[in-house]
Scaffold this motif. Structure first.
Motif, PDB file in Angstrom:
ATOM      1  N   ALA A 197      -3.382  -0.618  -7.473  1.00 51.31           N
ATOM      2  CA  ALA A 197      -2.475   0.414  -6.957  1.00 51.31           C
ATOM      3  C   ALA A 197      -2.146   0.184  -5.486  1.00 51.31           C
ATOM      4  O   ALA A 197      -1.043   0.489  -5.028  1.00 51.31           O
ATOM      5  CB  ALA A 197      -3.108   1.800  -7.148  1.00 51.31           C
ATOM      6  N   LEU A 198      -3.106  -0.402  -4.759  1.00 47.43           N
ATOM      7  CA  LEU A 198      -2.911  -0.661  -3.335  1.00 47.43           C
ATOM      8  C   LEU A 198      -2.138  -1.961  -3.080  1.00 47.43           C
ATOM      9  O   LEU A 198      -1.614  -2.184  -1.987  1.00 47.43           O
ATOM     10  CB  LEU A 198      -4.273  -0.721  -2.645  1.00 47.43           C
ATOM     11  N   LEU A 199      -2.066  -2.819  -4.105  1.00 53.17           N
ATOM     12  CA  LEU A 199      -1.495  -4.164  -3.936  1.00 53.17           C
ATOM     13  C   LEU A 199      -0.108  -4.171  -3.323  1.00 53.17           C
ATOM     14  O   LEU A 199       0.150  -4.972  -2.408  1.00 53.17           O
ATOM     15  CB  LEU A 199      -1.507  -4.898  -5.281  1.00 53.17           C
ATOM     16  N   PRO A 200       0.850  -3.329  -3.756  1.00 53.28           N
ATOM     17  CA  PRO A 200       2.176  -3.379  -3.131  1.00 53.28           C
ATOM     18  C   PRO A 200       2.128  -3.143  -1.622  1.00 53.28           C
ATOM     19  O   PRO A 200       2.866  -3.805  -0.865  1.00 53.28           O
ATOM     20  CB  PRO A 200       2.944  -2.264  -3.849  1.00 53.28           C
ATOM     21  N   ALA A 201       1.259  -2.235  -1.183  1.00 55.64           N
ATOM     22  CA  ALA A 201       1.140  -1.971   0.257  1.00 55.64           C
ATOM     23  C   ALA A 201       0.520  -3.159   0.984  1.00 55.64           C
ATOM     24  O   ALA A 201       0.893  -3.466   2.120  1.00 55.64           O
ATOM     25  CB  ALA A 201       0.315  -0.706   0.481  1.00 55.64           C
ATOM     26  N   ILE A 202      -0.458  -3.834   0.335  1.00 51.97           N
ATOM     27  CA  ILE A 202      -1.066  -5.019   0.942  1.00 51.97           C
ATOM     28  C   ILE A 202      -0.042  -6.132   1.066  1.00 51.97           C
ATOM     29  O   ILE A 202       0.084  -6.774   2.115  1.00 51.97           O
ATOM     30  CB  ILE A 202      -2.272  -5.494   0.115  1.00 51.97           C
ATOM     31  N   VAL A 203       0.704  -6.377  -0.011  1.00 50.40           N
ATOM     32  CA  VAL A 203       1.715  -7.425  -0.008  1.00 50.40           C
ATOM     33  C   VAL A 203       2.751  -7.153   1.084  1.00 50.40           C
ATOM     34  O   VAL A 203       3.147  -8.064   1.830  1.00 50.40           O
ATOM     35  CB  VAL A 203       2.389  -7.550  -1.373  1.00 50.40           C
ATOM     36  N   GLU A 204       3.185  -5.910   1.205  1.00 51.51           N
ATOM     37  CA  GLU A 204       4.161  -5.557   2.246  1.00 51.51           C
ATOM     38  C   GLU A 204       3.595  -5.831   3.638  1.00 51.51           C
ATOM     39  O   GLU A 204       4.287  -6.345   4.518  1.00 51.51           O
ATOM     40  CB  GLU A 204       4.542  -4.088   2.130  1.00 51.51           C
ATOM     41  N   ALA A 205       2.306  -5.509   3.830  1.00 53.31           N
ATOM     42  CA  ALA A 205       1.690  -5.700   5.147  1.00 53.31           C
ATOM     43  C   ALA A 205       1.548  -7.167   5.518  1.00 53.31           C
ATOM     44  O   ALA A 205       1.571  -7.518   6.707  1.00 53.31           O
ATOM     45  CB  ALA A 205       0.309  -5.027   5.156  1.00 53.31           C
TER      46      ALA A 205
ATOM     47  N   ALA B 179      -8.704   1.650   0.699  1.00 49.69           N
ATOM     48  CA  ALA B 179      -7.873   1.998   1.853  1.00 49.69           C
ATOM     49  C   ALA B 179      -7.331   0.750   2.527  1.00 49.69           C
ATOM     50  O   ALA B 179      -8.028  -0.271   2.636  1.00 49.69           O
ATOM     51  CB  ALA B 179      -8.682   2.812   2.859  1.00 49.69           C
ATOM     52  N   LEU B 180      -6.111   0.839   2.982  1.00 53.14           N
ATOM     53  CA  LEU B 180      -5.463  -0.214   3.761  1.00 53.14           C
ATOM     54  C   LEU B 180      -5.104   0.360   5.126  1.00 53.14           C
ATOM     55  O   LEU B 180      -4.540   1.452   5.215  1.00 53.14           O
ATOM     56  CB  LEU B 180      -4.189  -0.685   3.063  1.00 53.14           C
ATOM     57  N   VAL B 181      -5.448  -0.381   6.176  1.00 49.84           N
ATOM     58  CA  VAL B 181      -5.037   0.004   7.521  1.00 49.84           C
ATOM     59  C   VAL B 181      -4.354  -1.190   8.177  1.00 49.84           C
ATOM     60  O   VAL B 181      -4.931  -2.280   8.271  1.00 49.84           O
ATOM     61  CB  VAL B 181      -6.232   0.459   8.382  1.00 49.84           C
ATOM     62  N   VAL B 182      -3.108  -0.993   8.571  1.00 43.02           N
ATOM     63  CA  VAL B 182      -2.344  -1.997   9.309  1.00 43.02           C
ATOM     64  C   VAL B 182      -2.381  -1.582  10.774  1.00 43.02           C
ATOM     65  O   VAL B 182      -1.902  -0.501  11.121  1.00 43.02           O
ATOM     66  CB  VAL B 182      -0.888  -2.068   8.822  1.00 43.02           C
ATOM     67  N   PRO B 183      -2.997  -2.398  11.651  1.00 43.04           N
ATOM     68  CA  PRO B 183      -3.178  -1.967  13.044  1.00 43.04           C
ATOM     69  C   PRO B 183      -1.855  -1.807  13.779  1.00 43.04           C
ATOM     70  O   PRO B 183      -0.835  -2.395  13.401  1.00 43.04           O
ATOM     71  CB  PRO B 183      -4.021  -3.099  13.652  1.00 43.04           C
ATOM     72  N   ALA B 184      -1.895  -0.996  14.823  1.00 41.13           N
ATOM     73  CA  ALA B 184      -0.713  -0.816  15.656  1.00 41.13           C
ATOM     74  C   ALA B 184      -0.297  -2.161  16.241  1.00 41.13           C
ATOM     75  O   ALA B 184      -1.136  -2.988  16.604  1.00 41.13           O
ATOM     76  CB  ALA B 184      -1.014   0.173  16.774  1.00 41.13           C
ATOM     77  N   ASN B 185       1.014  -2.391  16.316  1.00 41.94           N
ATOM     78  CA  ASN B 185       1.502  -3.691  16.774  1.00 41.94           C
ATOM     79  C   ASN B 185       2.838  -3.514  17.491  1.00 41.94           C
ATOM     80  O   ASN B 185       3.777  -2.964  16.923  1.00 41.94           O
ATOM     81  CB  ASN B 185       1.674  -4.644  15.590  1.00 41.94           C
ATOM     82  N   GLN B 186       2.907  -3.976  18.741  1.00 50.25           N
ATOM     83  CA  GLN B 186       4.146  -3.971  19.515  1.00 50.25           C
ATOM     84  C   GLN B 186       4.843  -2.616  19.480  1.00 50.25           C
ATOM     85  O   GLN B 186       6.033  -2.514  19.207  1.00 50.25           O
ATOM     86  CB  GLN B 186       5.086  -5.070  19.009  1.00 50.25           C
ATOM     87  N   GLY B 187       4.076  -1.587  19.735  1.00 53.35           N
ATOM     88  CA  GLY B 187       4.630  -0.247  19.818  1.00 53.35           C
ATOM     89  C   GLY B 187       4.690   0.503  18.511  1.00 53.35           C
ATOM     90  O   GLY B 187       4.921   1.717  18.497  1.00 53.35           O
ATOM     91  N   ASP B 188       4.518  -0.201  17.394  1.00 54.19           N
ATOM     92  CA  ASP B 188       4.506   0.478  16.107  1.00 54.19           C
ATOM     93  C   ASP B 188       3.146   1.128  15.875  1.00 54.19           C
ATOM     94  O   ASP B 188       2.102   0.529  16.168  1.00 54.19           O
ATOM     95  CB  ASP B 188       4.774  -0.516  14.969  1.00 54.19           C
ATOM     96  N   ALA B 189       3.158   2.320  15.326  1.00 51.82           N
ATOM     97  CA  ALA B 189       1.904   3.019  15.052  1.00 51.82           C
ATOM     98  C   ALA B 189       1.175   2.364  13.887  1.00 51.82           C
ATOM     99  O   ALA B 189       1.778   1.707  13.032  1.00 51.82           O
ATOM    100  CB  ALA B 189       2.189   4.488  14.734  1.00 51.82           C
ATOM    101  N   ALA B 190      -0.138   2.523  13.868  1.00 54.69           N
ATOM    102  CA  ALA B 190      -0.923   2.019  12.748  1.00 54.69           C
ATOM    103  C   ALA B 190      -0.488   2.715  11.462  1.00 54.69           C
ATOM    104  O   ALA B 190      -0.058   3.869  11.480  1.00 54.69           O
ATOM    105  CB  ALA B 190      -2.408   2.259  13.012  1.00 54.69           C
ATOM    106  N   ARG B 191      -0.590   1.995  10.342  1.00 52.88           N
ATOM    107  CA  ARG B 191      -0.235   2.551   9.046  1.00 52.88           C
ATOM    108  C   ARG B 191      -1.464   2.582   8.155  1.00 52.88           C
ATOM    109  O   ARG B 191      -2.299   1.670   8.183  1.00 52.88           O
ATOM    110  CB  ARG B 191       0.879   1.736   8.371  1.00 52.88           C
ATOM    111  N   GLU B 192      -1.563   3.633   7.328  1.00 51.09           N
ATOM    112  CA  GLU B 192      -2.713   3.801   6.456  1.00 51.09           C
ATOM    113  C   GLU B 192      -2.251   4.177   5.050  1.00 51.09           C
ATOM    114  O   GLU B 192      -1.238   4.872   4.872  1.00 51.09           O
ATOM    115  CB  GLU B 192      -3.649   4.901   6.982  1.00 51.09           C
TER     116      GLU B 192
END
Length: 216
Positions: free
Chosen positions: A206-214, A137-150
Motif C-alpha cells: 500500500a505504501l509502494l506508490p508513495a515510495i516510488v514517487e519519492a 511509514a514513509l518520511v521524505v525529508p525536507a529539501n530545498q525549502g520543501d516541507a517534509a512529507r509523511e
C-alpha cells in the motif's frame, strides 16, 4: 527526492536492524524504480549510522513514524519504518506494541513465543483468534525549502494461534500463527507465499506508490 539518482550511494533507509525485514522490502521494490540497485541503495539504519529510537508511541502508527522521522532527519535520506506485532483476541489486542518484548527482553523471539503459548494454554481452539498487524511509514525529508512529507499505511493478517510452533521459516511469532484459509503456519510458508499475504507485505504494498514517487 533524496540521494543521487542512479548513484551508488544509499537512497532509501529502512529504520531497522532486522535483516528479514530489509530483505522483504528489497524484494518488494525490485524492478519498480528504474535504475534503483536494491542491494546497494536500499539499506538498513546500521549502514548509514541511523540513530536508535525510543519507541514510546502508543500505537503501531505512532511508533513507525517516530522511527522514520528520526532516521530521515539524521541521514537526509528517504526513510521507511514499520511497527508490527501480534494482536490476540482473548488478550484484548495484546501483546500489540509490546510483541517484541513480551517476555521482558526486546527481540527474544523464543521467550516471547513460549510465554504467550503458556498464557493461552487453557484457551479453547475456537477462541484462539489473532492477527498480525503492521503500520508502515514513509518520511521524505525536507529539501530545498520543501516541507517534509509523511505517509502511513496498514496491513493485517488474521489467523488462529497454534498450540505449538511449526516450521523453520520467518521470525517472531510466525511459527504459531496459522493464517485463515491455510493449513500451515506462517513459518511453514515459502518466502514468496508469506510476502503475498503478510501484514507487512500488505502495508508496504500500500505504501509502494508513495515510495516510488519519492525515489523517482
Amino acid at each position: 527526492m533524496s540521494g543521487a539518482p542512479g548513484g551508488a550511494g544509499p537512497r532509501l533507509v529502512l529504520a531497522t536492524h532486522n535483516q528479514g525485514k530489509l530483505r522483504e522490502l528489497r524484494e518488494l521494490l525490485r524492478g519498480h524504480v528504474p535504475g534503483l540497485d536494491v542491494e546497494a541503495q536500499v539499506v538498513d539504519a546500521a549502514a548509514v549510522g541511523g540513530p536508535d529510537v525510543v519507541e514510546d508511541g502508543v500505537t503501531f502508527g505512532e511508533n513507525s513514524l517516530l522511527k522514520a522521522r528520526a532516521v530521515a532527519a539524521a541521514t537526509g535520506l528517504v526513510a521507511v519504518a514499520d511497527d508490527s506485532g501480534l494482536s490476540v483476541d482473548v488478550l484484548g489486542g495484546a501483546p500489540g506494541i509490546f510483541s517484541a518484548r513480551w517476555a521482558g527482553r526486546h527481540g527474544d523471539d523464543r521467550a516471547n513465543l513460549e510465554l504467550l503459548l503458556a498464557q493461552l494454554a487453557d484457551v479453547r481452539d475456537e477462541h484462539r483468534g489473532a492477527a498480525f498487524v503492521c503500520a508502515a511509514a514513509l518520511v521524505v525529508p525536507a529539501n530545498q525549502g520543501d516541507a517534509a512529507r509523511e505517509h502511513v499505511e496498514y496491513g493485517e493478517l488474521k489467523g488462529t494461534l497454534l498450540r505449538e510452533p511449526r516450521g523453520e521459516g520467518g521470525f517472531g511469532y510466525d511459527p504459531i500463527l496459522r493464517p485463515d484459509g491455510l493449513d500451515r503456519s506462517c513459518a511453514e510458508l515459502t518466502r514468496e507465499e508469506k510476502n503475498a499475504i503478510s501484514h507487512r507485505g500488505q502495508a508496504f504494498r500500500a505504501l509502494l506508490p508513495a515510495i516510488v514517487e519519492a525515489l523517482s
